[in-house]
Each structure stands twice: as structure tokens, then as C-alpha cells.
Design an enzyme around this catalytic site. Structure first.
Site, PDB file in Angstrom:
ATOM      1  N   MET A   7       0.847  -1.191   0.000  1.00 37.30           N
ATOM      2  CA  MET A   7       0.000   0.000   0.000  1.00 37.30           C
ATOM      3  C   MET A   7       0.889   1.251   0.000  1.00 37.30           C
ATOM      4  SD  MET A   7      -2.940  -1.343   2.642  1.00 37.30           S
ATOM      5  CE  MET A   7      -4.083  -0.014   2.229  1.00 37.30           C
ATOM      6  N   VAL A  11      -4.259   5.855  -4.720  1.00 39.03           N
ATOM      7  CA  VAL A  11      -5.587   5.302  -4.958  1.00 39.03           C
ATOM      8  C   VAL A  11      -5.525   3.887  -5.525  1.00 39.03           C
ATOM      9  CG1 VAL A  11      -5.782   6.348  -7.263  1.00 39.03           C
ATOM     10  CG2 VAL A  11      -7.856   5.775  -5.980  1.00 39.03           C
ATOM     11  N   CYS A 101      12.922  -1.189  -9.419  1.00 41.14           N
ATOM     12  CA  CYS A 101      12.233  -1.302  -8.134  1.00 41.14           C
ATOM     13  C   CYS A 101      11.334  -2.531  -8.102  1.00 41.14           C
ATOM     14  CB  CYS A 101      11.423  -0.038  -7.859  1.00 41.14           C
ATOM     15  SG  CYS A 101      10.578  -0.028  -6.270  1.00 41.14           S
ATOM     16  N   CYS A 193      10.383   8.705  -8.399  1.00 42.82           N
ATOM     17  CA  CYS A 193       9.854   8.932  -7.055  1.00 42.82           C
ATOM     18  C   CYS A 193      10.886   9.524  -6.112  1.00 42.82           C
ATOM     19  CB  CYS A 193       9.278   7.642  -6.490  1.00 42.82           C
ATOM     20  SG  CYS A 193      10.496   6.358  -6.085  1.00 42.82           S
TER      21      CYS A 193
END
EC number: 2.8.1.13
Length: 365
Positions: A7, A11, A101, A193
Site C-alpha cells: 500500500m 488510490v 524497483c 519517485c
């Protein structure tokens, strides 16, 4: 199944976790703390894995009534993704950190730990489908992430669940809104990111320092500009070259040589390639027999190109493209898909691009 839902605080992962609960699985949520700065804040719609993202993920887990944990993987992420990213640019290549990743963190470190703790699978919010164990494109072509999952093996795919691959992003947001999730309208993270301000050149400059060198025009051999580091360029780049060539014809980066610190540029005609040599290939199922007809996607949001694939050196591939392409950069992944219209959304495997060329017969065609 007993599943671990990754998580991120966005969304997609929120809805993926909710759908896993709806399917009757025993779900535990986990948020990956990947930043070395434990109190990093989110910057607009860029970046992820911030303090706010962790709180958003925990809030969704509480609403779903599932256990929730934060796993600190910052050191592993720095070593396997950030340091690799910097090293690849220093070597004159253009890496894809999202693919790395997925390979090293989400479906290696996380999956290994999940299995050790007795979980059967990892659920993520990736937009891709699994059908009979085969990795396929999402039904939402604009959000398809099968490219950055092409590095996964059959064993990893067998322990993956992608609940969102059969729906559009609009439908994902509708489900989140129907459930009252605060993240229903949260902006997607984008770009890289761990570079939340989007300034990749500045990030690399801080890591690698000034490494000045010439910008050379391939047609004349003349030095037409200077730069502070080859890491500020990628093959196919057109803007931000900082050169003066004396004419109005656009120039593109053709090659990057970090040893001599030379960036070579040229016209669109010189920028096209139709043959790619790769490093060792990985396959999403049993390795196919070669030679093989396929489609190849050469960047995360590129269009697939029909091609012929033959065996190369050291487990690598030689990919002959049916059409000349520009902007094919070493370090990116060549992800192969089945070639026909019916099954052309199935991922076969991938390999990192190591070199490109224009076959002599193709010049001028």
C-alpha cells in the site's frame, strides 16, 4: 489466500487492497518506507513514500479493518535502485528505476519476506493483468504498466495479484469514491519517485559532480557546445542541448561516451536505428525458441514495434526492428510481446539494451 497488500498511499494500491478483501483473502497491508529521510514530505504530485503517503495508506487499512505495518526498506532501495540509477547514468546509459524497483524491491525483497512470513502472494495496484499465470497488458492502455513488470519471472508472477488490470483508471477512482476513501482524488505520483522536484540533471550533478566535456556534431566532427556532465543527456534527446550548429535543422543526442566525456549529436536521419543488442534476457515463462517474431516496446510509454529476435552473445538477444526508431537508449529495457492481434498483449520477457545500430541497407530507406 493469505496475501500481503503493498500500500503506497495512492488510490491504485488502496483499491487493490480493498478488492483483495472483497475476494475473501486474508489481507495484511504493508507500506514500504523507501526514503532515507524519515520525515520526507510529499511534493505536489511527484514522488511517493512520504510521511503523508504512509498516513494515507494506514487510513485505508483502518477503513478496511486489516492489519497494517510499515517496512523500512530505505537502505535496500538506496542500494538497488538509487545507486544503480546513478551508476547507470555515470556509465552513459539511461536506466528505468521503476522496472528496477519492481525487480529488486517489490517482487524480490518484499516477496521474499512475505513468503518467509507465510504469505501466499503479494497484491499491488499495478495496471496489468494475469491470465492463467501469463502477464498481459492492462485493459486501460493509457495506464498499462506491463512494461515495467516485464522483468518478473514465472515464479514471481505466480505469487503476484494485480486486481486492477481489468479496469480503467476512471473506474478505480469511482470505486475509491464509492468506498469513501480520501485518496479517491489524490494525484498520481509521476516521474522518478526519489527525485520529487523532477530535476534529474540536478540530482545527478549533486551525486557525480562536474564532469565537463564537448558536444560534437556527428556530421562534421566539430565541437559545437560544451556540457557539465554526460549524465545530463540521454540518447534521442532534442531539447536542452545548449549547442549552436549554424543551421535550423533539429539535432538529437546520438551517443554518450562517459570516458572521453563526449556527447555526440546529429540530425533525425542519423538518429534512427533498426537493430538492438541486449544483455542477458529474462522470460516470464519458459524461454521461447529462437528465432522468434514478436513486438518490442523500447520505453515505458512507447509504441510496440514488430521485430525479429535471434540469440545473441552471453544469453542476450539481437532484435531486428521492422521500422527504424529514434531515441533508443542503452540501459532501457526491450520488453517483448507476442506479435499477433489476439495475443499481442502477452509479455514474453525482456532484456536491457546495450547497443544499437542502423543496418547499412536501412540507411536512406
Amino acid at each position: 489466500m493469505r496475501v500481503l497488500a503493498a500500500m503506497s498511499g495512492g488510490v491504485d494500491s488502496a483499491v487493490a487492497a480493498a478488492l483483495a478483501v472483497d475476494a475473501g483473502h486474508d489481507v495484511t497491508g504493508v507500506h514500504l518506507a523507501l526514503s532515507q529521510d524519515r520525515q520526507a514530505l510529499r511534493s505536489g504530485s511527484r514522488g511517493c513514500c512520504s510521511v503523508e503517503d504512509s498516513h494515507d495508506a494506514r487510513r485505508v487499512a483502518d477503513e478496511l479493518g486489516i492489519p497494517f505495518y510499515v517496512w523500512d526498506m530505505a537502505d535496500r532501495f538506496t542500494e538497488d535502485v538509487v545507486d544503480d540509477f546513478v551508476a547507470e547514468y555515470a556509465a552513459g546509459r539511461t536506466p528505468n528505476p521503476c522496472l528496477r524497483c519492481n525487480e529488486k524491491i517489490k517482487f524480490s525483497a518484499v516477496l521474499d519476506r512475505a513468503r518467509a512470513l507465510g504469505f501466499d502472494a503479494v497484491v499491488t495496484g499495478h495496471h496489468a493483468r494475469l491470465a492463467d499465470g501469463e502477464l498481459r497488458r492492462s485493459v486501460d492502455a493509457a495506464k498499462d504498466q506491463s512494461y515495467v513488470l516485464g522483468v518478473l519471472t514465472a515464479d514471481q508472477l505466480a505469487a503476484a495479484v494485480f486486481p486492477l488490470g481489468g479496469m480503467t483508471k476512471d473506474r478505480v477512482r469511482e470505486i475509491a469514491a464509492e468506498r469513501g476513501f480520501a485518496v479517491a482524488t489524490k494525484a498520481d505520483s509521476h516521474d522518478i519517485c526519489f527525485i520529487p522536484d523532477g530535476d534529474t540533471r540536478g540530482f545527478l550533478a549533486r551525486r557525480l559532480g562536474s564532469r565537463p566535456g564537448p558536444v560534437v556534431d556527428a556530421a562534421t566532427g566539430a565541437t559545437v557546445g560544451a556540457h557539465e556532465g554526460t549524465y545530463g543527456f540521454t540518447v534521442g534527446q532534442r531539447r536542452g542541448l545548449g549547442v549552436s550548429t549554424g543551421d535550423q535543422e533539429p539535432r538529437y543526442v546520438l551517443g554518450i561516451e562517459p570516458v572521453t566525456r563526449t556527447v555526440t549529436i546529429g540530425t533525425a536521419e542519423l538518429a534512427g536505428v533498426d537493430e538492438i543488442t541486449t544483455a542477458g534476457a529474462t522470460w516470464t515463462s519458459a524461454a521461447p525458441a529462437l528465432p522468434l517474431r514478436a513486438q518490442v516496446q523500447l520505453r515505458a510509454h512507447g509504441e510496440p514495434v514488430p521485430c525479429e529476435v535471434v540469440a545473441g552473445a552471453d544469453g542476450g538477444l539481437v532484435i531486428a526492428l521492422d521500422a527504424v526508431q529514434r531515441g533508443v537508449a542503452a540501459g532501457q529495457s526491450a520488453v517483448l510481446y507476442e506479435p499477433d492481434a489476439v495475443r499481442g498483449d502477452r509479455v514474453l520477457g525482456q532484456a536491457a539494451i546495450r547497443a544499437t545500430r542502423r543496418r547499412p541497407a536501412a540507411v536512406g530507406r
